[in-house]
Structures are given as structure tokens and as C-alpha cells.
Write a protein that holds these residues in place. Sequence first.
Motif, short mmCIF file in Angstrom:
data_model
loop_
_atom_site.label_atom_id
_atom_site.label_comp_id
_atom_site.label_asym_id
_atom_site.label_seq_id
_atom_site.Cartn_x
_atom_site.Cartn_y
_atom_site.Cartn_z
N ILE A 8 -6.45 63.94 -16.09
CA ILE A 8 -7.38 63.70 -17.00
C ILE A 8 -8.27 64.96 -17.40
O ILE A 8 -8.13 66.03 -16.66
N ILE A 9 -8.77 64.78 -18.40
CA ILE A 9 -9.68 66.10 -19.21
C ILE A 9 -11.10 65.41 -19.45
O ILE A 9 -10.96 64.32 -19.94
N VAL A 60 -15.87 62.61 -23.67
CA VAL A 60 -14.71 61.97 -23.65
C VAL A 60 -14.03 62.12 -22.37
O VAL A 60 -13.87 63.31 -21.86
N ILE A 61 -13.54 61.10 -21.75
CA ILE A 61 -12.27 61.05 -20.64
C ILE A 61 -11.21 60.94 -21.29
O ILE A 61 -11.05 59.99 -21.93
N ALA A 62 -10.21 61.88 -21.39
CA ALA A 62 -9.28 61.88 -21.97
C ALA A 62 -7.75 61.80 -20.88
O ALA A 62 -7.95 62.71 -20.15
N LEU A 63 -6.63 61.65 -21.42
CA LEU A 63 -5.31 61.82 -20.52
C LEU A 63 -5.15 63.16 -20.82
O LEU A 63 -5.14 63.73 -21.94
N LYS A 64 -4.80 63.93 -19.74
CA LYS A 64 -4.35 65.36 -19.77
C LYS A 64 -3.15 65.51 -20.81
O LYS A 64 -3.18 66.42 -21.54
N HIS A 67 -4.28 63.90 -24.40
CA HIS A 67 -5.50 64.27 -24.90
C HIS A 67 -6.34 63.00 -25.59
O HIS A 67 -7.27 63.06 -26.22
N LYS A 68 -5.54 61.71 -25.42
CA LYS A 68 -6.01 60.52 -25.90
C LYS A 68 -7.00 59.97 -25.20
O LYS A 68 -7.15 60.15 -23.88
N MET A 69 -8.32 59.63 -25.76
CA MET A 69 -9.27 59.16 -25.11
C MET A 69 -9.27 57.83 -24.39
O MET A 69 -8.32 57.13 -24.93
N LEU A 70 -9.85 57.89 -23.34
CA LEU A 70 -9.56 56.53 -22.24
C LEU A 70 -10.98 55.93 -21.80
O LEU A 70 -11.20 55.05 -21.29
N GLY A 71 -12.21 56.97 -21.89
CA GLY A 71 -13.45 56.45 -21.45
C GLY A 71 -14.50 57.52 -21.92
O GLY A 71 -14.17 58.39 -22.68
N ILE A 72 -15.51 57.28 -21.63
CA ILE A 72 -16.77 58.13 -21.87
C ILE A 72 -17.50 58.56 -20.51
O ILE A 72 -17.51 57.73 -19.50
N ILE A 73 -17.87 59.65 -20.42
CA ILE A 73 -18.83 59.97 -19.04
C ILE A 73 -20.12 60.85 -19.67
O ILE A 73 -19.89 61.67 -20.54
N GLU A 74 -21.18 60.45 -19.07
CA GLU A 74 -22.52 60.94 -19.58
C GLU A 74 -23.02 61.77 -18.28
O GLU A 74 -23.03 61.26 -17.29
N ARG A 99 -7.97 51.07 -16.59
CA ARG A 99 -8.60 51.00 -15.42
C ARG A 99 -7.71 51.02 -14.25
O ARG A 99 -6.60 50.71 -14.36
N ASN A 100 -8.07 51.07 -13.02
CA ASN A 100 -7.36 51.30 -11.71
C ASN A 100 -6.36 52.15 -11.65
O ASN A 100 -5.21 51.76 -11.28
N HIS A 101 -6.48 53.38 -12.25
CA HIS A 101 -5.43 54.27 -12.29
C HIS A 101 -6.18 55.69 -11.60
O HIS A 101 -5.54 56.80 -11.71
N GLY A 102 -7.44 55.59 -11.09
CA GLY A 102 -8.20 56.77 -10.56
C GLY A 102 -8.82 57.65 -11.71
O GLY A 102 -9.34 58.68 -11.27
N TYR A 103 -8.72 57.30 -12.83
CA TYR A 103 -9.36 57.94 -13.82
C TYR A 103 -10.91 58.13 -13.76
O TYR A 103 -11.54 59.39 -13.90
N ALA A 104 -11.38 57.03 -13.54
CA ALA A 104 -12.97 57.10 -13.21
C ALA A 104 -13.33 58.11 -12.16
O ALA A 104 -14.06 58.88 -12.09
N SER A 105 -12.50 58.10 -10.75
CA SER A 105 -12.82 58.58 -9.70
C SER A 105 -12.64 60.32 -9.89
O SER A 105 -13.44 60.95 -9.80
N GLU A 106 -11.72 60.61 -10.69
CA GLU A 106 -11.34 61.75 -11.13
C GLU A 106 -12.23 62.54 -12.00
O GLU A 106 -12.73 63.63 -11.90
N ALA A 107 -12.58 61.55 -12.93
CA ALA A 107 -13.72 62.33 -13.86
C ALA A 107 -15.20 62.51 -13.32
O ALA A 107 -15.70 63.54 -13.50
N ILE A 108 -15.53 61.68 -12.55
CA ILE A 108 -16.87 61.69 -11.66
C ILE A 108 -16.62 62.86 -10.76
O ILE A 108 -17.65 63.84 -10.61
N LYS A 109 -15.45 63.09 -10.19
CA LYS A 109 -15.40 64.41 -9.25
C LYS A 109 -15.47 65.42 -10.05
O LYS A 109 -16.06 66.47 -9.71
#
Length: 178
Positions: A8-9, A60-64, A67-74, A99-109
Motif C-alpha cells: 500500500i501507499i 488515503v490508503i491506496a493499493l501500491k 493507487h486505487k483508494m481502499l481506506g482512510i487513515i488520519e 479487509r483481512n489483507h493486512g492493509y490496515a496493519s501496514e498503513a498503521i506501521k
Amino acid sequence: MELTGEKIIIRNFEESDFEVFSQLVQDQSNHETAGLEYSLNKNNSRDIFNKYLVLANTYVIALKSSHKMLGIIELNERGVSDGLDKTREIGFVISSDQRNHGYASEAIKLMLSHSFNTLHLTEVWASVKTTNPVPQALLSKLGFKYIYQVSQDPLHLESEDKMLKYYLLKNENGGVNE
């Protein structure tokens, strides 16, 4: 801003994100669990989106790969008084179909690394509804410590869906390893 991970980016909002954003705000469960605005009205969704386009510290949390948006991080400021200027509150939401692909974990890190190593923050907080165990487990896995619980509505102290658990991650070692 752009932070790049393996899958992700994290980047600024772009006009092309509106359709996915609109789907996020039309999903009532995102409002109930993450506090994201909720609207089924396309014009209202557009108004909310326009605010996100210029809102500081919201990304935006996007697929690397696309670049498609898949979530939001603040990474919201908790205040400007002494002691709070080096703290932030992190919030996130991932589209239900991603969800359940590790995207939130990677974004938070990624955001924690940026927070401690670039912004030189001392603390990052997170709040989660007590009825939402998945992000509670994720935050604990990432090193956040449960600190306290409080009601969002002092008139309904017995209401479980109004209770928030607060988690804290302190910058103990001068930075975060990725």
C-alpha cells in the motif's frame, strides 16, 4: 505526503478517489465502528469528500499497484497546549471488501514510523468502540497499550455502543523500526 509500503501507499486525497470514498460513507457499519461520516445522499457525500480533499492530517490508503483508494487513515492533533503538541490520535477505516489483507496493519506501521521518526511525536493514541474487537486486537498486536475506557455520551453511561477504549503507543526508543 506519500508513504510507501510493500502493498500500500499512504497519500493525499485526489479527485479520482470520490467513488470509493462515496462507497465508504454509504456503508453504515463504517460509521458505527469507525465514526466515519454516513450519508446515502450523493450530494452530501460530495460535500464531505470536498472537506477531506483539504483536511490536514487525513490521507488515503491506496493499493501500491494501482493507487486505487481502499481506506482512510488520519493522524489528528489532540490539542495545542503544552504536552499535547507532540501527540496525535490515529484513526483508520478500510473498505469492507478490502479487509483481512493486512492493509490496515501496514498503513498503521507506516504512519507510526512517520509519526515518530519524521514528526518526532512522543505519543500516538487510538480510540476504538468496545463493541469493535478487530481493531482492538490489531492495536494490541502493534504495541499499543490499553489505558482507559470512557463513554462518548455521559447521559448514556450504560450503553456499550457509546463506550470507547483508548490505546496508547509511546515513543520509548526514539523511533519505530519498520
